[in-house]
Design a protein around this motif. Structure first.
Motif: not given
Length: 213
Positions: A136-144
């Protein structure tokens, strides 16, 4: 007599030197072949509801065992659109307003069979088994969250190919991919399709092949 013999030799040389139509799968084909394909993706079921259709690019390598039998190795990337469930990725990442899209990378190997159709045209069909990495690729950095999983998958393909010259061929093909998904919330595909089952993905592509000589 001597002049006739010379004329016969000259005619034989002209016949041998004259280019003749050859098939992609015959004794003239190189033992090793490389190529690339690109085209569109058609999805079904839960995957289509969540992401719609997409596009793909594939690199491949063929090792010839016989003129009609090759081993087909593929490295491909399947690109799907943005998640249609607008709040699902927000819920899974605990971050509001984020958008995501799906990528599936795969490596597969399997047998491929080819036979001539006439002229410079040939047909091929085969199958493969491989590892499919769903990300999954997001438009903003994310973690968790674990945003990539590896699953076993299978494929079957068929197509036509035409030889352009001694080394080059063009082809059109269709490949069906079936990916074995784990129905668990910790599985990326299952979570980001809102509980989707194992997908069937059809890619329709055109490409070029280079005989290595």
């Amino acid at each position: 007599m001597r002049s006739r013999a010379l004329l016969a030799c000259a005619l034989l040389g002209m016949v041998v030197a004259t280019p003749r139509p050859s098939h992609a799968f015959d004794e003239l084909a190189a033992r090793e072949r490389i190529g690339a394909r690109t085209g569109g993706l058609l999805t079904t079921g839960d995957l289509h509801k969540a992401y719609g259709d997409g596009w793909q690019v594939t690199l491949f390598f063929h090792e010839k065992v016989a003129s009609w039998f090759l081993v087909d190795f593929r490295l491909g990337a399947l690109y799907l659109g943005a998640l249609k469930y607008k709040t699902l990725d927000d819920l899974l990442t605990s971050r509001a307003g984020i958008t995501s899209s799906m990528r599936i990378l795969y490596f597969s190997a399997g047998p491929m069979f080819g036979w001539p159709l006439g002229g410079s045209w040939s047909m091929h069909a085969g199958g493969g088994v491989g590892v499919y990495s769903v990300s999954i690729v997001f438009d903003a950095p994310t973690t968790g969250y674990n945003f990539s999983d590896q699953d076993i998958g299978f494929s079957g393909s068929a197509g036509v190919e035409s030889r352009l010259g001694e080394k080059w061929c063009v082809d059109a093909s269709a490949t069906a991919h079936y990916v074995m998904i784990t129905k668990n919330i910790n599985d990326v595909y299952y979570a980001f399709t809102n509980g989707g089952g194992s997908p069937v993905i059809l890619d329709i592509a055109v490409g070029v092949t280079l005989d290595l000589r």
